[in-house]
Design a protein around this motif. Sequence first.
Motif, short mmCIF file in Angstrom:
data_model
loop_
_atom_site.label_atom_id
_atom_site.label_comp_id
_atom_site.label_asym_id
_atom_site.label_seq_id
_atom_site.Cartn_x
_atom_site.Cartn_y
_atom_site.Cartn_z
N ALA A 189 0.81 -1.23 0.00
CA ALA A 189 0.00 0.00 0.00
C ALA A 189 0.84 1.27 0.00
CB ALA A 189 -0.94 -0.02 1.20
N THR A 190 2.14 1.15 0.34
CA THR A 190 3.03 2.33 0.35
C THR A 190 4.37 1.91 -0.25
OG1 THR A 190 3.62 1.70 2.62
CG2 THR A 190 2.02 3.48 2.39
N MET A 191 4.45 2.02 -1.56
CA MET A 191 5.59 1.48 -2.31
C MET A 191 6.94 2.06 -1.87
SD MET A 191 5.72 1.66 -6.47
CE MET A 191 3.99 1.99 -6.52
N ASN B 6 10.52 3.15 -1.68
CA ASN B 6 11.67 2.74 -2.51
C ASN B 6 11.53 1.33 -3.06
OD1 ASN B 6 13.15 5.14 -2.34
ND2 ASN B 6 13.83 4.60 -0.27
N GLY B 7 10.42 0.68 -2.79
CA GLY B 7 10.15 -0.60 -3.43
C GLY B 7 10.70 -1.82 -2.71
N ASN B 8 11.18 -1.62 -1.47
CA ASN B 8 11.77 -2.78 -0.76
C ASN B 8 10.73 -3.86 -0.48
OD1 ASN B 8 14.41 -1.62 -0.50
ND2 ASN B 8 13.48 -0.20 0.95
N ASP B 9 9.56 -3.45 -0.02
CA ASP B 9 8.52 -4.45 0.26
C ASP B 9 7.92 -4.99 -1.03
OD1 ASP B 9 8.88 -4.09 2.98
OD2 ASP B 9 7.31 -2.58 3.14
N ASP C 162 1.69 4.27 -4.78
CA ASP C 162 2.35 5.43 -4.18
C ASP C 162 1.93 6.67 -4.96
OD1 ASP C 162 5.05 5.50 -2.09
OD2 ASP C 162 4.49 7.37 -3.10
N ILE C 163 1.96 7.80 -4.26
CA ILE C 163 1.54 9.05 -4.92
C ILE C 163 2.73 9.81 -5.50
CG2 ILE C 163 -0.58 9.30 -3.59
CD1 ILE C 163 0.94 11.21 -1.72
N HIS D 18 -3.39 4.78 -2.07
CA HIS D 18 -3.99 3.47 -1.73
C HIS D 18 -5.50 3.58 -1.52
CE1 HIS D 18 -1.64 4.76 2.07
NE2 HIS D 18 -2.79 5.37 2.10
N GLU D 19 -6.00 4.81 -1.39
CA GLU D 19 -7.46 4.99 -1.27
C GLU D 19 -8.18 4.65 -2.57
OE1 GLU D 19 -5.08 7.21 -0.86
OE2 GLU D 19 -5.52 9.08 -1.90
N ASN E 91 3.68 0.97 5.19
CA ASN E 91 4.67 1.65 6.02
C ASN E 91 4.24 3.09 6.05
OD1 ASN E 91 7.28 0.01 6.79
ND2 ASN E 91 6.56 -0.73 4.80
N LEU F 168 8.59 9.26 2.95
CA LEU F 168 9.67 8.51 2.29
C LEU F 168 11.01 9.04 2.80
CD1 LEU F 168 10.25 6.38 0.09
CD2 LEU F 168 10.22 8.22 -1.58
N ILE G 72 5.22 15.11 2.41
CA ILE G 72 4.34 14.14 1.73
C ILE G 72 4.23 12.91 2.63
CG2 ILE G 72 3.95 12.81 -0.38
CD1 ILE G 72 5.66 14.84 -1.86
N THR H 80 1.51 9.90 4.66
CA THR H 80 0.22 9.19 4.64
C THR H 80 -0.71 9.90 5.63
OG1 THR H 80 1.14 7.67 6.28
CG2 THR H 80 1.19 6.95 3.97
N THR I 257 -7.35 8.55 4.45
CA THR I 257 -7.07 7.70 3.29
C THR I 257 -6.46 6.36 3.72
OG1 THR I 257 -5.17 9.17 3.01
CG2 THR I 257 -6.97 9.40 1.44
#
Length: 187
Positions: free
Chosen positions: A26-28, A30-33, A51-52, A78-79, A97, A101, A108, A110, A114
């Motif tokens: 739901a919260t990309m 840096n893409g680790n997850d 991610d926004i 993610h909303e 997460n 970032l 910016i 979360t 939302t």
Amino acid sequence: MLLTALHFSHQLLNEVVTSGDHVIDATMGNGNDTLFLAELVGSTGHVYAFDIQEQALTKTRQKLGNLIDRTSLYLAGHETIDENISKHQSIQAAIFNLGYLPNSDKQIITLPETTKQAMQAILKRLTVGGRMIVVIYYGHAGGETEKNEVLHFCQSLPQEQFTVLTYQFINQKNNPPILLCVEKKHD
Ligand code: SAM
């Protein structure tokens, strides 16, 4: 040694996600997850990641390499899960997460409304035995409000349907993250 919130979140995912599963990051960031999940779901599974920030998608695409084929990366909040993922699509696991970032614009972040909207959309699709993990970072402006609202949302989930765990190092300085794991028991 006890696992950090990050490592524990991966262990909790690893225990329930297997090849062929559909999952959500739901919260990309840096893409680790997203990468971790793409490896777990294999070539027959799928990761939906949100991610926004354009920067998040750029970093995540680089990190994924060929594994990008098993993902859908959305430049959207993610909303929008209800708009982007069919209501009939079962989801085996999801991870958030919360916060900002690292090494990026700290404004910016979360937001409680939302985040709750996204959690609801995920819980509707979660399979029995599936898990939604939320790692709350709350040291920034606005973080405390989001932490309280997310905790309240998860504490209010009916115990007949969900089991909810919290994990936190309570003697650490500087707002140690809180990990929540919501596991679905019944539809
Ligand atoms: N899991 C990430 C990683 O591995 O790097 C870190 C995520 S970071 C703590 C939080 C991310 O949430 C930021 O990249 C931010 O842009 C993103 N974000 C903020 N509002 C959002 C929203 N409404 N929907 C999706 N992502 C959002």
